[in-house]
Design an enzyme around this catalytic site. Structure first.
Site, PDB file in Angstrom:
ATOM      1  N   GLU A 134       1.044  -1.441  -0.105  1.00  0.00           N
ATOM      2  CA  GLU A 134       0.273   0.273  -0.429  1.00  0.00           C
ATOM      3  C   GLU A 134       0.787   0.966  -0.016  1.00  0.00           C
ATOM      4  O   GLU A 134       1.284   1.371   0.910  1.00  0.00           O
ATOM      5  CB  GLU A 134      -0.559   0.166   1.402  1.00  0.00           C
ATOM      6  CG  GLU A 134      -1.447   1.168   1.274  1.00  0.00           C
ATOM      7  CD  GLU A 134      -2.417   1.518   2.385  1.00  0.00           C
ATOM      8  OE1 GLU A 134      -2.089   2.295   2.932  1.00  0.00           O
ATOM      9  OE2 GLU A 134      -3.859   0.934   2.656  1.00  0.00           O
ATOM     10  N   CYS A 185      -3.406   7.537   5.278  1.00  0.00           N
ATOM     11  CA  CYS A 185      -2.913   7.386   3.868  1.00  0.00           C
ATOM     12  C   CYS A 185      -4.065   8.033   3.312  1.00  0.00           C
ATOM     13  O   CYS A 185      -3.889   8.290   1.698  1.00  0.00           O
ATOM     14  CB  CYS A 185      -2.990   5.808   3.759  1.00  0.00           C
ATOM     15  SG  CYS A 185      -1.507   5.317   4.594  1.00  0.00           S
TER      16      CYS A 185
END
Length: 477
Positions: free
Chosen positions: A244, A278
């Site tokens: 990720e 994020c």
């Protein structure tokens, strides 16, 4: 001052021959952590030690592994206050937010402890005299490289899923939060069999050595540049890369929503954890009909945030992780201003110690500005005015990233268009954060590959084997 020790092959204090790294409190610059730097040789020894216990842990029953993970969740819960304080000291997150991250990590460990024993293979229907089935098995040795912005929650997800599926794990926490990783490893190691978890600390060189080692999986949450380097290393060794990476998540504000409510959503998405999330809101596309009311309300929200040290109970906006990162954020803002953008609030380096940066709203932005196109990872809300919902969707989709997106709209047809057309892993409608437990998604493009959350993460850490068994001589058993 935290003095970190490494854990290699069940032995605390092993390694660290390359010296030490020092982490400074982003509030005032005082040193808070000293951690050893693992060499490539020490990484190799840790991998060899992990290989030595991998078979035994893989042969442990799923029920036993699940029980061990429940005990690990208990141990992390007992250490919650200490973990939260360390997170705040190392990277500046407000203490209540840091506690929330620990609680999320504990919940994730319990979730995987419950889910793992219930997940299995499947039986195939072939020759009635034969037995055919598909069986998931542990992949072996997993390297887990985690970020600093939510160090406990992210680590618990990857560590928990890897361990409960029968893998042994080498964990490298971010060099900006090594004490948090050390405290977490101590809690886990206190209830797990010796050797199934190792802790390696250090900077980019240590991470590169771990990614290039003879492991079976490299799981990483962090920047796109680091993720690409890991993917390249994994392609050489044959390891699976689970990534990720970064993002530049858009927020689309449709013409039919309340601009005051929309501004509150935007402020939460852009300024929570000082924008160091994020899936933070990194770029805003607002319809021209309500743009000025929206920006005015967003400016008011930004100006009203209580700025202070993360350890202060009323702090809403703490410092950035360090001054180097602050300089990068400020550089993007000043470049946008030089290119015609306008600062409506914030945007100036404050006097005094620490890595504080104010909540900043920038309008008159264009879609092609680097502040809009690139990941900022700071408390900055760049606003681009659009003339239609279709234009907003086109701009939101036009990005090298594909992590998440949020759309604020009163139109169900627009909501349906958004989730179908936006090339991202997660689409949220009318809420910048939230969602049902156990959600999982595939990030797209430069934002990574593979499931990083939810029940599907358990499958990422297993390899499926097809088995066909017949009686000897073609007869029956």
């Amino acid at each position: 001052m935290y003095t970190v020790a490494q854990l290699i092959g069940g032995v605390w204090g092993a390694g660290g021959e390359a010296g030490e790294l020092v982490v400074r409190d982003p509030t005032d610059g005082t040193p808070v952590t000293s951690a050893p730097v693992a060499t490539a040789d020490e990484v190799g020894k840790a991998v060899a030690a992990a290989r030595g216990v991998a078979a035994d842990w893989a042969d442990t029953s799923p029920a036993e592994r699940a029980a061990a993970l429940h005990r690990a969740a208990d141990a992390v819960a007992e250490a919650a206050d200490e973990l939260a304080r360390a997170t705040t000291a190392e990277m500046g997150k407000p203490l209540a937010d840091a506690r929330g991250g620990v609680e999320a990590g504990v919940a994730t460990l319990r979730q995987y402890a419950e889910l793992a024993p219930a997940r299995g293979g499947r039986t195939l229907h072939g020759d009635p005299a034969a037995l055919d089935f598909m069986a998931p098995q542990p992949r072996g040795v997993v390297a887990v490289i985690t970020p600093w912005n939510d160090p406990v929650a992210v680590a618990c997800g990857l560590l928990g899923a890897a361990l409960v599926t029968g893998n042994v794990v080498l964990h490298k926490p971010s060099e900006r939060t090594p004490a948090t990783g050390w405290l977490l490893a101590r809690a886990l190691d206190s209830v797990l069999p010796a050797g199934v978890l190792s802790l390696l600390t250090g900077g980019p060189e240590t991470g590169a050595a771990l990614a290039a080692a003879e492991v079976d999986v490299v799981a990483h949450v962090g920047s796109t540049a680091t993720g690409r380097a890991i993917a390249s290393a994994a392609a050489t060794t044959g390891a699976k890369a689970l990534l990720e990476n970064g993002g530049s998540d858009p927020l689309v504000v449709d013409a039919d929503v309340d601009p005051i409510w929309a501004a509150a959503q935007a402020a939460q998405g852009a300024f929570a954890n000082a924008g160091q999330i994020c899936v933070a809101v990194e770029r805003i596309y607002v319809h021209r009909d309500l743009a000025e009311d929206f920006v005015t309300a967003l400016v008011d929200r930004a100006a009203a945030l209580r700025v202070g040290p993360g350890r202060a109970p009323d702090t809403e906006l703490g410092p950035l992780v360090d001054r180097r990162h602050r300089d990068q954020v400020h550089g993007q803002v000043t470049a946008a201003v030089a290119d015609g953008a306008r600062i409506r609030v914030g945007g100036a380096l404050p006097d005094g110690p620490g890595a504080f940066y104010p909540a900043t709203v920038v309008d008159n932005c264009r879609h092609d500005m680097s502040l809009v196109r690139e990941e900022t990872f700071g408390p900055v809300a760049p606003v681009v005015v659009v003339d239609s919902f279709s234009e907003a969707l086109r701009c939101a989709a036009d990005s090298p990233y594909g992590l998440a997106a949020t759309v604020l709209t009163g139109s169900m047809s627009h909501a349906q268009r958004a989730w179908r057309e936006l090339p991202v892993g997660t689409v949220k409608v009318n809420a910048v954060f939230g969602g049902a437990p156990a959600g999982a998604a595939h990030p797209r493009r430069a934002s990574g590959q593979g499931f990083g959350y939810g029940p599907e993460l358990l499958d990422e850490f297993t390899a499926v084997k097809a088995v066909h068994i017949e009686a000897p001589g073609g007869g029956h058993w």
